[in-house]
Motif scaffolding. Structure first.
Motif, mmCIF file in Angstrom:
data_model
loop_
_atom_site.group_PDB
_atom_site.id
_atom_site.type_symbol
_atom_site.label_atom_id
_atom_site.label_comp_id
_atom_site.label_asym_id
_atom_site.label_seq_id
_atom_site.Cartn_x
_atom_site.Cartn_y
_atom_site.Cartn_z
ATOM 1 N N ALA A 71 0.837 -1.206 0.000
ATOM 2 C CA ALA A 71 0.000 0.000 0.000
ATOM 3 C C ALA A 71 0.869 1.253 0.000
ATOM 4 C CB ALA A 71 -0.924 -0.013 1.210
ATOM 5 N N LYS A 72 1.916 1.231 0.827
ATOM 6 C CA LYS A 72 2.810 2.399 0.884
ATOM 7 C C LYS A 72 3.514 2.618 -0.450
ATOM 8 C CE LYS A 72 3.911 2.321 5.801
ATOM 9 N NZ LYS A 72 4.914 1.858 6.781
ATOM 10 N N LYS A 73 4.000 1.505 -1.001
ATOM 11 C CA LYS A 73 4.712 1.612 -2.286
ATOM 12 C C LYS A 73 3.760 2.123 -3.370
ATOM 13 C CE LYS A 73 8.585 -0.003 -3.037
ATOM 14 N NZ LYS A 73 9.833 0.800 -3.118
ATOM 15 N N GLN A 74 2.538 1.614 -3.297
ATOM 16 C CA GLN A 74 1.555 2.016 -4.308
ATOM 17 C C GLN A 74 1.269 3.512 -4.193
ATOM 18 O OE1 GLN A 74 -1.861 3.001 -4.526
ATOM 19 N NE2 GLN A 74 -1.822 2.667 -6.747
ATOM 20 N N ARG A 75 1.135 3.974 -2.963
ATOM 21 C CA ARG A 75 0.844 5.394 -2.716
ATOM 22 C C ARG A 75 1.987 6.266 -3.238
ATOM 23 N NH1 ARG A 75 -0.105 5.389 3.006
ATOM 24 N NH2 ARG A 75 -1.816 4.026 2.459
ATOM 25 N N GLU A 76 3.205 5.853 -2.878
ATOM 26 C CA GLU A 76 4.376 6.620 -3.337
ATOM 27 C C GLU A 76 4.422 6.671 -4.861
ATOM 28 O OE1 GLU A 76 7.842 4.822 -1.682
ATOM 29 O OE2 GLU A 76 7.220 5.213 0.382
ATOM 30 N N ASP A 77 4.171 5.512 -5.448
ATOM 31 C CA ASP A 77 4.218 5.411 -6.906
ATOM 32 C C ASP A 77 3.155 6.313 -7.542
ATOM 33 O OD1 ASP A 77 4.935 4.220 -9.450
ATOM 34 O OD2 ASP A 77 3.042 3.109 -9.325
ATOM 35 N N ALA A 78 1.948 6.292 -6.955
ATOM 36 C CA ALA A 78 0.850 7.095 -7.505
ATOM 37 C C ALA A 78 1.163 8.580 -7.400
ATOM 38 C CB ALA A 78 -0.442 6.765 -6.761
ATOM 39 N N ILE A 79 1.649 9.005 -6.231
ATOM 40 C CA ILE A 79 1.941 10.434 -6.030
ATOM 41 C C ILE A 79 3.081 10.877 -6.948
ATOM 42 C CG2 ILE A 79 2.807 12.113 -4.348
ATOM 43 C CD1 ILE A 79 1.217 10.564 -2.214
ATOM 44 N N GLN A 80 4.055 9.997 -7.066
ATOM 45 C CA GLN A 80 5.195 10.323 -7.938
ATOM 46 C C GLN A 80 4.720 10.535 -9.386
ATOM 47 O OE1 GLN A 80 8.231 7.310 -7.911
ATOM 48 N NE2 GLN A 80 9.333 8.292 -9.587
ATOM 49 N N HIS A 81 3.857 9.674 -9.828
ATOM 50 C CA HIS A 81 3.350 9.817 -11.198
ATOM 51 C C HIS A 81 2.412 11.010 -11.328
ATOM 52 C CE1 HIS A 81 5.044 5.840 -11.966
ATOM 53 N NE2 HIS A 81 4.886 6.112 -13.254
ATOM 54 N N LEU A 82 1.681 11.296 -10.264
ATOM 55 C CA LEU A 82 0.763 12.439 -10.301
ATOM 56 C C LEU A 82 1.545 13.735 -10.448
ATOM 57 C CD1 LEU A 82 -2.191 13.488 -9.910
ATOM 58 C CD2 LEU A 82 -1.636 13.738 -7.502
ATOM 59 N N GLU A 83 2.688 13.811 -9.771
ATOM 60 C CA GLU A 83 3.493 15.031 -9.828
ATOM 61 C C GLU A 83 4.025 15.299 -11.230
ATOM 62 O OE1 GLU A 83 6.328 14.531 -6.754
ATOM 63 O OE2 GLU A 83 4.968 15.238 -5.188
ATOM 64 N N GLN A 84 4.155 14.235 -11.981
ATOM 65 C CA GLN A 84 4.659 14.416 -13.348
ATOM 66 C C GLN A 84 3.573 14.930 -14.296
ATOM 67 O OE1 GLN A 84 6.251 10.572 -14.286
ATOM 68 N NE2 GLN A 84 7.839 10.711 -12.721
ATOM 69 N N LEU A 85 2.347 14.910 -13.794
ATOM 70 C CA LEU A 85 1.240 15.349 -14.652
ATOM 71 C C LEU A 85 1.069 16.853 -14.589
ATOM 72 C CD1 LEU A 85 -1.784 12.923 -14.159
ATOM 73 C CD2 LEU A 85 -0.371 13.194 -16.183
ATOM 74 N N ASP A 86 0.640 17.421 -15.700
ATOM 75 C CA ASP A 86 0.309 18.840 -15.745
ATOM 76 C C ASP A 86 -1.211 18.959 -15.781
ATOM 77 O OD1 ASP A 86 0.375 21.556 -16.033
ATOM 78 O OD2 ASP A 86 0.601 21.469 -18.213
ATOM 79 N N THR A 87 -1.751 19.886 -15.005
ATOM 80 C CA THR A 87 -3.219 20.015 -14.965
ATOM 81 C C THR A 87 -3.796 20.362 -16.342
ATOM 82 O OG1 THR A 87 -2.826 22.225 -14.133
ATOM 83 C CG2 THR A 87 -3.565 20.611 -12.536
ATOM 84 N N GLY A 88 -2.964 20.996 -17.160
ATOM 85 C CA GLY A 88 -3.425 21.364 -18.510
ATOM 86 C C GLY A 88 -3.717 20.156 -19.385
ATOM 87 N N GLN A 89 -3.190 19.022 -18.971
ATOM 88 C CA GLN A 89 -3.429 17.802 -19.762
ATOM 89 C C GLN A 89 -4.891 17.367 -19.701
ATOM 90 O OE1 GLN A 89 0.421 15.877 -18.038
ATOM 91 N NE2 GLN A 89 -0.267 14.545 -19.673
ATOM 92 N N MET A 90 -5.551 17.811 -18.636
ATOM 93 C CA MET A 90 -6.966 17.422 -18.507
ATOM 94 C C MET A 90 -7.828 18.390 -19.307
ATOM 95 S SD MET A 90 -9.269 16.872 -15.122
ATOM 96 C CE MET A 90 -8.499 15.387 -14.529
ATOM 97 N N LYS A 91 -8.135 17.978 -20.493
ATOM 98 C CA LYS A 91 -8.944 18.835 -21.390
ATOM 99 C C LYS A 91 -10.425 18.669 -21.032
ATOM 100 C CE LYS A 91 -5.617 20.105 -24.328
ATOM 101 N NZ LYS A 91 -4.565 20.204 -23.320
ATOM 102 N N PRO A 92 -11.154 19.786 -21.005
ATOM 103 C CA PRO A 92 -12.587 19.656 -20.698
ATOM 104 C C PRO A 92 -13.316 18.850 -21.772
ATOM 105 C CG PRO A 92 -12.040 21.904 -21.314
ATOM 106 C CD PRO A 92 -10.765 21.163 -21.234
ATOM 107 N N ARG A 93 -14.146 17.970 -21.302
ATOM 108 C CA ARG A 93 -14.921 17.157 -22.247
ATOM 109 C C ARG A 93 -16.305 17.765 -22.392
ATOM 110 N NH1 ARG A 93 -13.186 11.324 -19.704
ATOM 111 N NH2 ARG A 93 -11.156 11.222 -20.691
#
Lengths: 411, 339
Positions: free
Chosen positions: A108-130
């Motif tokens: 669970a800890k590893k999964q959380r770290e992995d998820a947050i790490q990948h989230l940080e690489q995301l830019d909010t602009g990538q989420m285009k309004p549908r």
């Protein structure tokens, strides 16, 4: 790290909120347009007019309510938000992390770290309004709107037509009263006669109300016309009496002559007034479109006016000649003033309207070749016709009362 | 309980396994990956391919890389069940008394290569059923447990169907994966020829032993699966069942029957391994979708319309996945989104 994660999530949340607003707005516009179409249709089909301003207001109201309701419905929940973030390439890391919240296992800890790490690489602009991309909906709404506005005919509004007709009739009545008053004012009559005639006109003016129907107005005018006849007949009676009582003195002769002159002028004025009333009734009937003829005499009188137009009333000198005529010899038509012999059995002046018909409008009561008929000859039949109409015909209470009053005055 | 070390070990071992397998197997990455996933997940694999594409070589390499005993049975029409499972033989002891002694067959190994499995009779093929599922062998009423880990890697030839016995559905279902080995491309073929000029033997070395393999399996099973992903997997399996509630239009049109619950188990189990091999600690929709082909293609039965229309199982699976994704995104268009 946790703080950064929360900030990032909040940024994505804001973007989704914006998307929800945009989508809700689209839904609102769609629903508002439909509401507007329905309002316009309602206006056309039920209210018989284009209720554009009201429709726009209604559409705006519906738009606001629909937008707000849709926004509340579309407002993304946390799980939906995370699923949307996962769709940006996080491969379900976020929703899994959400489910593992609170677990403290190594995985669970590893999964959380992995998820947050990948989230940080995301830019909010990538989420285009549908947004909704169905232009046919807008086109359909616009097409319906245009169709409603242009093609659907506005059905006739009887009520409105009646209102417009009534306004015309009221205006006509006003003009008639003004014309009658002007005629009296300009007439070469004594003040007594002017006042007497004006009283009849004023009574008519008072009796006419904007709420009257065409039928009522016609009846009131007809009644006033009859009052004029009565007034004229009474004056005729007075002149006859004066003539009978007069001796052979010059003074008496002059008095009789003066009275007869005044009576002739009165008869002419009364005739002119009846002509005006007849024309008014004609116009009333044309406005209404039913051509009801409660008492054909008045329209007939107008014809008579047309026929005699241009003829001059005999001057005082000519009247003197009438005086010289032997007793019992009748003067020529058109020249002769009414005489005592022409009065009916009730002592009233005979009706001198060509083409006159009874109240029922069907039965001829005189020989049209002769062109004259005594009032007394027709009174009984006329009175009976009134009674018959009152008992058999469908007459409104208001008119019925008026006719009864009128019939009473005849007695 | 999975520890940090176990996770690290999993990663290291996987890297080592692929590295060693790459020495013997040129190309065929999907097949190699499928075999490794199935072995870590503890499933059997059916390899299908024309002769000479490296099926047997792959199995032998796997045996070497995992440092596991390896047996090969060449299935022929005259092969008997006892030739596979083993049999009781009469043996005299020191006192001269005769007694039965169980002589284990080639199935008593860790990796069993059942070469051209469809050439044996159904009776012999069925001899493997118990071994494949329960990892036990019963001979004359006595059960013998097979040593863990145990895998059956069977091969079959899609051509030369004369004198073959298609595997019964029950046996098919016991294969976790069916992997199709295709012809290598030009570059791969060139490399294959070059390597085999030096030696025909497998040169891969052991990268993992049985204990480590079992530990890797244990680690992978701890990988969490989100509820939504789990539901999606169940829907996918149910979508293949033409008479079921969740049947997709494609399955109704092209399938006689769909995948069993064992397919759902296989999907989840292997998806966990795949996720961990990719360095993730959770299963994604993509894992499920990519593994749907090897897991489902031998579990669905095409109907006459599909056969005559030359519709392949992979095509049907692709359509079902597409349909399912469309359905997912259109149930509540205001709320849902396309994956």
């Amino acid at each position: 790290m946790e703080e950064n994660y929360r900030k990032k999530i909040r940024r994505f949340q804001r973007r989704l909120n914006l998307e929800a607003w945009l989508r809700a707005g689209t839904v609102g516009v769609l629903v508002g347009s439909i509401g507007m179409v329905l309002c316009l249709l309602y206006g056309r089909m039920v209210l018989h007019r284009i209720v554009f301003t009201e429709s726009v207001m209604a559409a705006l109201g519906i738009l606001l309510v629909a937008t707000a309701a849709t926004y509340i419905m579309l407002l993304p929940k946390k799980k939906e938000l995370l699923a949307r973030i996962d769709a940006l390439g996080l491969k379900e890391r976020m929703i899994t992390m959400e489910e593992l919240q609170g677990e403290e296992t190594v995985i669970a800890k590893k999964q959380r770290e992995d998820a947050i790490q990948h989230l940080e690489q995301l830019d909010t602009g990538q989420m285009k309004p549908r947004l909704y991309s169905k232009p046919w909906i807008g086109i359909a709404v616009a097409a319906v709107l245009i169709t409603v506005l242009l093609l659907v005919p506005v059905p006739k509004n009887e009520k409105e037509e009646q209102t417009a007709q009534n306004a015309l009739e009221v205006e006509l009545m006003d003009e008639m009263i003004v014309a009658l008053s002007a005629l009296i004012k300009e007439a070469k009559l004594t003040e007594v006669h002017k006042e007497g005639l004006q009283e009849i006109v004023d009574a008519l003016a008072v009796s006419l109300t904007p709420e009257d129907s065409t039928l009522t107005r016609t009846a009131k005018i007809t009644m006033s016309s009859k009052r004029l006849d009565l007034y004229e007949a009474a004056e005729q009676d007075k002149v006859t009496m004066l003539k009978q009582q007069a001796d052979n003195s010059e003074t008496a002769k002059a008095e009789v002559k003066s009275a007869r002159t005044e009576q002739i002028r009165l008869a002419q004025v009364v005739q002119d007034m009846k002509n005006i009333m007849g024309i008014s009734i004609d116009i009333l009937n044309q406005v209404e479109g039913t051509f009801w003829t409660p008492g054909a005499p008045l329209p007939g009188a107008s014809q008579e006016k047309e026929e005699t137009e241009g003829e001059e009333f005999p001057e005082e000198e000519d009247m003197m000649e009438w005086e010289e005529l032997p007793e019992g010899e009748e003067p020529m038509e058109g020249e002769e003033p009414p005489s005592g012999e022409e009065l009916g059995e009730h002592g009233e002046q005979q009706d001198s309207m060509d083409g006159a018909v009874s109240m029922t409008g069907t039965e001829l009561i005189y020989d049209p070749e002769q062109g004259e008929i005594g009032y007394g000859m027709v009174f009984e039949e006329y009175y009976q016709a009134i009674l018959k109409a009152l008992t058999e015909k469908e007459i409104s209470e208001e008119v019925r009362e008026m006719i009864e009053d009128y019939a009473t005055t005849l007695e | 309980m999975v520890t940090e070390e176990m996770l690290q070990e999993f990663k290291q071992k996987c890297d080592g396994i692929y590295k060693e397998l790459g020495k013997d197997m040129i190309g065929q990455k999907d097949v190699v990956e499928g075999c490794v996933i199935a072995m870590i997940a503890g499933g059997n694999v059916l390899l299908e391919g024309v002769p000479g594409v490296g099926k047997t070589r792959l199995v032998r390499s796997l045996g070497k890389v995992f440092d596991l005993p390896f047996s090969r049975i060449q299935f022929t029409p005259d092969l008997m069940p006892a030739d596979v499972t083993g049999t009781n033989i009469i043996e005299k002891d020191k006192d001269g008394n005769s007694k039965f002694r169980f002589q284990p067959g080639p199935v008593f190994t860790n990796i069993l290569l059942a070469d051209e499995i469809n050439r044996a009779t159904p009776k012999t093929q069925s001899a493997l059923l118990e071994a494949m599922q329960e990892h036990t062998v019963t001979v004359m009423g006595e059960s013998y447990k097979l040593e863990e880990p145990f895998f059956v890697l069977a091969t079959q030839n899609p051509i030369e169907q004369d004198g073959t016995y298609p595997l019964p559905e029950a046996q098919m279902d016991r294969f976790m994966f069916k992997l199709v080995i295709t012809y290598p491309n030009m570059e791969e073929l060139l490399e294959i020829v070059n390597i085999t000029q030096k030696t025909m033997d497998e040169i891969a070395e052991a990268a993992c032993n049985a204990k480590e393999l079992l530990r890797m399996r244990e680690t992978a099973r701890e990988i969490p699966v989100a509820e939504e992903v789990m539901k999606y997997t169940m829907k996918l399996v149910m979508a293949t069942q033409p008479s079921g509630d969740g049947a997709s239009e494609t399955s109704k049109k092209y399938l006689r029957y769909g995948a069993s619950p064992r397919a759902a188990q296989a999907l989840i189990t292997t998806a966990k391994v795949k996720a961990l091999m990719d360095g993730r600690y959770n299963v994604s929709y993509d894992d499920i979708n990519s593994l749907a082909y090897p897991v489902l293609r031998h579990r669905i039965k095409l109907n006459f319309e599909a056969v005559t229309g030359k519709i392949t199982p992979d095509r049907v699976i692709e359509e079902i996945i597409h349909e399912l994704n469309q359905k997912q995104s259109s149930v509540l268009p205001l709320l849902k989104h396309k994956k």
